[in-house]
Design an enzyme around this catalytic site. Structure first.
Site, PDB file in Angstrom:
ATOM      1  N   CYS A   1       0.826  -1.219   0.000  1.00  0.00           N
ATOM      2  CA  CYS A   1       0.000   0.000   0.000  1.00  0.00           C
ATOM      3  C   CYS A   1       0.860   1.269   0.000  1.00  0.00           C
ATOM      4  CB  CYS A   1      -0.984  -0.035   1.168  1.00  0.00           C
ATOM      5  SG  CYS A   1      -2.439   1.001   0.891  1.00  0.00           S
TER       6      CYS A   1
ATOM      7  N   HIS B   1      -3.926  -5.314  -0.024  1.00  0.00           N
ATOM      8  CA  HIS B   1      -3.584  -5.853   1.293  1.00  0.00           C
ATOM      9  C   HIS B   1      -3.637  -7.385   1.299  1.00  0.00           C
ATOM     10  CE1 HIS B   1      -3.332  -2.211   3.819  1.00  0.00           C
ATOM     11  NE2 HIS B   1      -4.086  -1.701   2.866  1.00  0.00           N
TER      12      HIS B   1
ATOM     13  N   GLU C   1      -2.450  -9.362   3.437  1.00  0.00           N
ATOM     14  CA  GLU C   1      -2.611  -9.907   4.793  1.00  0.00           C
ATOM     15  C   GLU C   1      -4.068 -10.023   5.205  1.00  0.00           C
ATOM     16  OE1 GLU C   1      -3.552  -5.795   5.456  1.00  0.00           O
ATOM     17  OE2 GLU C   1      -2.002  -6.730   4.238  1.00  0.00           O
TER      18      GLU C   1
END
Length: 370
Positions: free
Chosen positions: A257, A343, A345
């Site tokens: 990001c 993202h 994760e």
């Protein structure tokens, strides 16, 4: 259903448009960039994501709060949004794992909550006219003063916010006896990023946003990581210089990001503020190496310049956002470095992108063995 005391509230946008709602809980006034997230679940993760620091969050899902809150869903130690705007706010919850209601969770930090808003109309307006500053207040009849206060709210363009959310002191995460060590620069890091590293036999040391290259190198890391975070990446000049040093010394480097944008800037690629950004949990990405699609979680209002990226002989575009063809991932051809705008994760249901952590650890292992 639990009774929620509600009082009139006003939402005033920078372009003069006004929406009305009901304030749940604490009265007051707050301002910031107004944006929306299309996720149907994950509201606690959104509200505690440091990348949303200072933003007014509009949720497109009609019901918010119905499954309560739990510490398991925290992405940081506190709520980072400046206000919540929704259609229906639930004072009760039914999730067995929940330990508190969303109202109780948010009111511990006196967060302003406005419900009973026509969020379909508000989101449609933002989509058409772009993300912009807004002010929310219980002072519904004080419009002239609210206009003046709104004009004094700084624009997100040019705003440095990493310093507002970064850790003040370095800390470690995971098992010190792990095989690998990663030095992570905290620009607004999410907890689940750290979990993804530690489940891959990695010990992480998290450093403040303004840490020098030499300080991070003292940890003797096997790789470096640049985290997500809020605000405009361009003012982070020292972070860009740090990134250049990491690359000059051929350390494995991974960015997510804001970290992705910093890596681009360190390679002469400009960033720009998007019309309304990407914020949701079902954004379609194409991996150009495999040809496969990925369903991803995203939260960003800035992106990197596609033309400059494609013209850079040292940079390869690895991922593309299928909705608007913006650059979603890059790899440096001459350095052990890659980054993504989304993202990996996050696990909103699909876990399509977690392989990127494996990919980085393979890069770390191959560099360490040489």
């Amino acid at each position: 259903m639990a009774y929620l005391e509600k009082k009139d509230a006003i939402i005033m946008l920078d372009d003069g448009t006004i929406f009305h709602g009901k304030m749940v809980g604490p009265e007051g006034t707050t301002s910031g960039e107004i944006c929306f997230n299309t996720g149907t679940t994950g509201y606690q993760e959104i509200f505690t994501d440091p990348s949303y620091y200072g933003q007014i969050m509009v949720t497109t899902n009609a019901h918010i709060g119905n499954y309560g809150t739990t510490d398991l869903d925290l992405e940081s130690t506190s709520v980072k949004i400046s206000a919540l705007v929704c259609k229906n706010f639930s004072g009760e919850f039914s999730r067995p794992l929940a330990t508190d209601s969303l109202q109780g969770f948010l009111q511990k930090e006196n967060l302003i909550i406005v419900s009973d808003v026509d969020t379909r109309a508000l989101v449609a307006h933002i989509r058409e006219h772009g993300a912009q500053n807004a002010i929310i207040s219980s002072r519904v009849d004080d419009r002239e003063n609210l206009k003046r206060e709104l004009k004094n709210t700084p624009s997100m363009k040019g705003l440095e916010l990493a310093s507002k959310v970064s850790t003040k002191e370095a800390y470690t995460f995971g098992d010190e006896s792990a095989t690998y060590k990663v030095a992570a620069l905290d620009l607004g890091i999410k907890t689940n990023i750290l979990r993804n590293f530690t489940t891959r036999d990695t010990f992480v040391k998290v450093f403040p946003y303004n840490t020098s290259y030499e300080e991070m190198l003292d940890f003797k890391p096997d790789g470096f990581f640049l985290s997500n975070g809020p605000g405009d990446p361009e003012p982070l000049e020292d972070t860009i210089k740090l990134t250049k040093k990491i690359l000059e010394n051929n350390h494995p480097l991974f960015g997510i990001c804001l970290g992705h944008q910093i890596i681009a800037l360190a390679n002469g690629i400009e960033t720009y503020k998007m019309h309304n950004g990407h914020r949701g949990i079902n954004h379609p990405i194409k991996n150009l190496a495999t040809g496969k699609g990925e369903i991803t979680s995203q939260n960003h209002g800035f992106a990197i310049n596609k033309e400059q990226t494609e013209a850079n002989s040292n940079v390869e575009v690895t991922h593309i956002h299928l909705n608007d063809q913006t650059v979603a991932g890059i790899r440096l051809k001459n350095k052990p470095c890659f980054s993504v705008q989304y993202h990996p994760e996050a696990g909103p249901g699909p876990n399509d992108a977690t392989y990127l952590f494996d990919q980085f650890m393979e890069l770390v292992k191959s560099t360490k063995s040489n």
